[in-house]
Enzyme design. Structure first.
Site, PDB file in Angstrom:
ATOM      1  N   ASP A 124      -6.981  -6.859   3.837  1.00 55.34           N
ATOM      2  CA  ASP A 124      -8.045  -6.276   3.017  1.00 55.34           C
ATOM      3  C   ASP A 124      -8.903  -7.389   2.424  1.00 55.34           C
ATOM      4  OD1 ASP A 124      -9.467  -4.312   1.485  1.00 55.34           O
ATOM      5  OD2 ASP A 124      -8.305  -4.959  -0.253  1.00 55.34           O
ATOM      6  N   ASP A 138      -3.824 -18.460   2.016  1.00 55.11           N
ATOM      7  CA  ASP A 138      -4.731 -19.157   1.087  1.00 55.11           C
ATOM      8  C   ASP A 138      -5.533 -20.221   1.839  1.00 55.11           C
ATOM      9  OD1 ASP A 138      -2.294 -20.495   1.422  1.00 55.11           O
ATOM     10  OD2 ASP A 138      -2.103 -21.113  -0.676  1.00 55.11           O
ATOM     11  N   LYS A 155       2.267 -15.612   3.582  1.00 56.82           N
ATOM     12  CA  LYS A 155       2.612 -16.481   2.449  1.00 56.82           C
ATOM     13  C   LYS A 155       4.118 -16.708   2.494  1.00 56.82           C
ATOM     14  CE  LYS A 155       1.156 -18.143  -0.867  1.00 56.82           C
ATOM     15  NZ  LYS A 155       0.828 -19.595  -1.067  1.00 56.82           N
ATOM     16  N   TYR A 206       0.800  -1.228   0.000  1.00 57.83           N
ATOM     17  CA  TYR A 206       0.000   0.000   0.000  1.00 57.83           C
ATOM     18  C   TYR A 206       0.832   1.277   0.000  1.00 57.83           C
ATOM     19  CZ  TYR A 206      -4.472  -2.348   0.461  1.00 57.83           C
ATOM     20  OH  TYR A 206      -5.599  -3.089   0.215  1.00 57.83           O
ATOM     21  N   ASP A 208     -13.019  -8.839   3.408  1.00 56.74           N
ATOM     22  CA  ASP A 208     -14.199  -8.895   2.527  1.00 56.74           C
ATOM     23  C   ASP A 208     -14.794 -10.303   2.587  1.00 56.74           C
ATOM     24  OD1 ASP A 208     -14.019  -6.215   1.663  1.00 56.74           O
ATOM     25  OD2 ASP A 208     -14.543  -6.765  -0.386  1.00 56.74           O
TER      26      ASP A 208
HETATM   27  C1  IPM Z   1     -10.689  -0.984   2.300  1.00 56.22           C
HETATM   28  C2  IPM Z   1     -10.565  -0.612   0.834  1.00 56.22           C
HETATM   29  C3  IPM Z   1      -9.267   0.140   0.573  1.00 56.22           C
HETATM   30  C4  IPM Z   1      -8.109  -0.765   0.973  1.00 56.22           C
HETATM   31  C5  IPM Z   1      -9.125   0.630  -0.885  1.00 56.22           C
HETATM   32  C6  IPM Z   1     -10.234   1.582  -1.263  1.00 56.22           C
HETATM   33  C7  IPM Z   1      -7.795   1.250  -1.163  1.00 56.22           C
HETATM   34  O1  IPM Z   1     -10.685  -1.753   0.035  1.00 56.22           O
HETATM   35  O2  IPM Z   1     -10.621  -0.086   3.155  1.00 56.22           O
HETATM   36  O3  IPM Z   1     -10.900  -2.159   2.601  1.00 56.22           O
HETATM   37  O4  IPM Z   1      -7.695  -1.629   0.187  1.00 56.22           O
HETATM   38  O5  IPM Z   1      -7.626  -0.602   2.097  1.00 56.22           O
HETATM   39 MN    MN Z   2     -11.290  -3.511   1.126  1.00 56.41          MN
END
Ligand code: IPM
Ligand code: MN
Ligand code: NAD
Length: 355
Positions: free
Chosen positions: A245, A221, A188, A137, A249
């Site tokens: 990240d 993974d 990893k 990042y 999700d």
């Molecule tokens: C999050 C988002 C951000 C990240 C993006 C928008 C850069 O996906 O906050 O989860 O990857 O941190």
């Molecule tokens: Mn995200």
């Protein structure tokens, strides 16, 4: 002393969910006398397209000098495909305030929302400690011979001893404070022998400082596999910026979707330094302006914000109220209700216990 909260609504559904989250903060201020100051900060794609502003120095200084917390909706607008302005704002906050711990609870609040066969809400209950100031990042790198057949693109993966150690310590401190016996670290190291050998080594060293807590390594993974097969052994997971990240999700899916996932970006668990709070979701451009976005991720985020500012018990109180609203189907369509964003927020506020 009044606590100033900077509100950065941002783009897409950001303003819609921050509007509702602001109503919740105002509810605490007006009904409970919480001494909260609200400062609406105009940043995001509209502002950028209007005057080129991304994350200016004067706002950064006021946030650092005067604010207790930042509440951010989401940044990202298809009208600005490069998203440079979005990184300026988001990373300006995360890196600029050195908010190294991105704390993302993955807690299912209703059996109905758990998508895994045979699983119930209590099976999904862990917290991800995502390193938030390093990794890929930082965007150290570059492009060479762009647009030619010989082009090269490099994004360096930065892992410092200090950065790796402090996020692992944060995860162990959390485990200790909450009575968890295992901390999982996901990397990893089988593929990335330099950077993730450092993670492995520091993880073992830090774990040794916490008798009674076992540090378990898992490849990221395989972690994704295990989280879907059986999330129950996971209570605290620590990982790097990119993996955190992605895993969160996946975690949001276990909670009922991105409309149900809140997060905190903090320098440390100790209040006193400005921290930033945002739902895990993005600006969901396809939903924007349609009164369909789920405001609950933003409400859960407000819970984390208030808890961090010292209002003990508010995270759990908001979680309980969200759980009740979900069970009563007083919620948006993504979580099985029929209400719009504003109506779901109305129903939620009516349900919030006043004592
Ligand atoms: C999050 C988002 C951000 C990240 C993006 C928008 C850069 O996906 O906050 O989860 O990857 O941190
Ligand atoms: Mn995200
Ligand atoms: P997204 O989180 O915006 O959407 C992913 C999916 O989740 C979509 O199907 C969307 O409809 C759904 N969703 C998200 N939030 C929801 C909510 N509150 N209620 C109901 N459904 C919801 O992710 P994306 O589509 O990959 O990204 C869109 C933009 O947001 C991009 O520009 C991305 O970079 C940005 N983004 C910003 C942040 C942030 O500012 N913190 C976080 C993630 C993504």
């Amino acid at each position: 002393m009044s606590k100033l909260i900077a509100l950065i609504a941002g783009d897409g559904i950001g303003p819609e969910v921050v509007l509702q989250a602001t109503r919740l903060l105002e509810w605490y201020r007006d009904k409970h006398g919480y001494d909260l100051g609200l400062w609406r900060v105009d940043l995001g794609a509209d502002r950028f397209l209007r005057d080129g502003t991304t994350y200016p120095q004067d706002i950064a200084e006021r946030i650092e000098g005067e604010a207790s917390a930042v509440l951010l909706g989401a940044i990202g607008d298809p009208r600005v495909p490069s998203l440079d302005y979005a990184r300026d704002i988001l990373f300006g906050l995360r890196f600029g305030l050195d908010l190294y711990a991105n704390v993302r609870p993955v807690r299912a609040l209703s059996d109905r929302l758990v998508p895994l066969k045979g699983r119930v809400a209590k099976d999904v209950n862990f917290v991800v400690f995502r390193e938030n100031t390093e990794g890929v990042y930082v965007n150290i790198g570059g492009q060479f011979k762009r647009g030619t057949v010989d082009e090269v693109a490099i994004n360096e993966d930065i892992n410092t001893r200090k950065g790796v150690e402090r996020i692992i310590v944060a995860a162990f401190e959390y485990a200790k404070a909450h009575g968890h016996e295992v901390v999982h670290m996901a990397d990893k190291s089988n593929a990335m022998r330099h950077a993730h050998e450092l993670w492995q080594r520091v993880f073992v060293e830090v774990a040794a400082r916490y008798p009674g807590i076992i540090g378990k390594h898992v490849y990221v993974d395989a972690l994704c596999l295990y989280l879907v097969q059986d999330p129950t052994p996971f209570k605290v997971i620590v990982t790097n910026n990119l993996f955190g990240d992605i895993v969160t999700d996946l975690g949001a899916a276990l909670q009922g979707g991105l409309g149900m996932a809140g997060s905190a970006n903090v320098h440390s668990a100790v209040p006193g330094r400005v921290a930033m709070f945002e739902p895990v979701h993005g600006s969901a451009p396809a939903l924007a302006g349609r009164d369909v976005a789920n405001p609950f991720a933003a409400f859960l985020t407000v819970g984390m914000l208030l808890e961090h500012l010292g209002y003990a018990g508010q995270e759990a109180r908001i979680e309980r109220t969200v759980a009740e609203a979900i069970d009563a189907r007083q919620c948006t369509r993504d979580v099985g209700g029929e209400l719009g964003t504003a109506a779901a927020a109305d129903a939620f506020l009516a349900r919030m216990p006043t004592a």
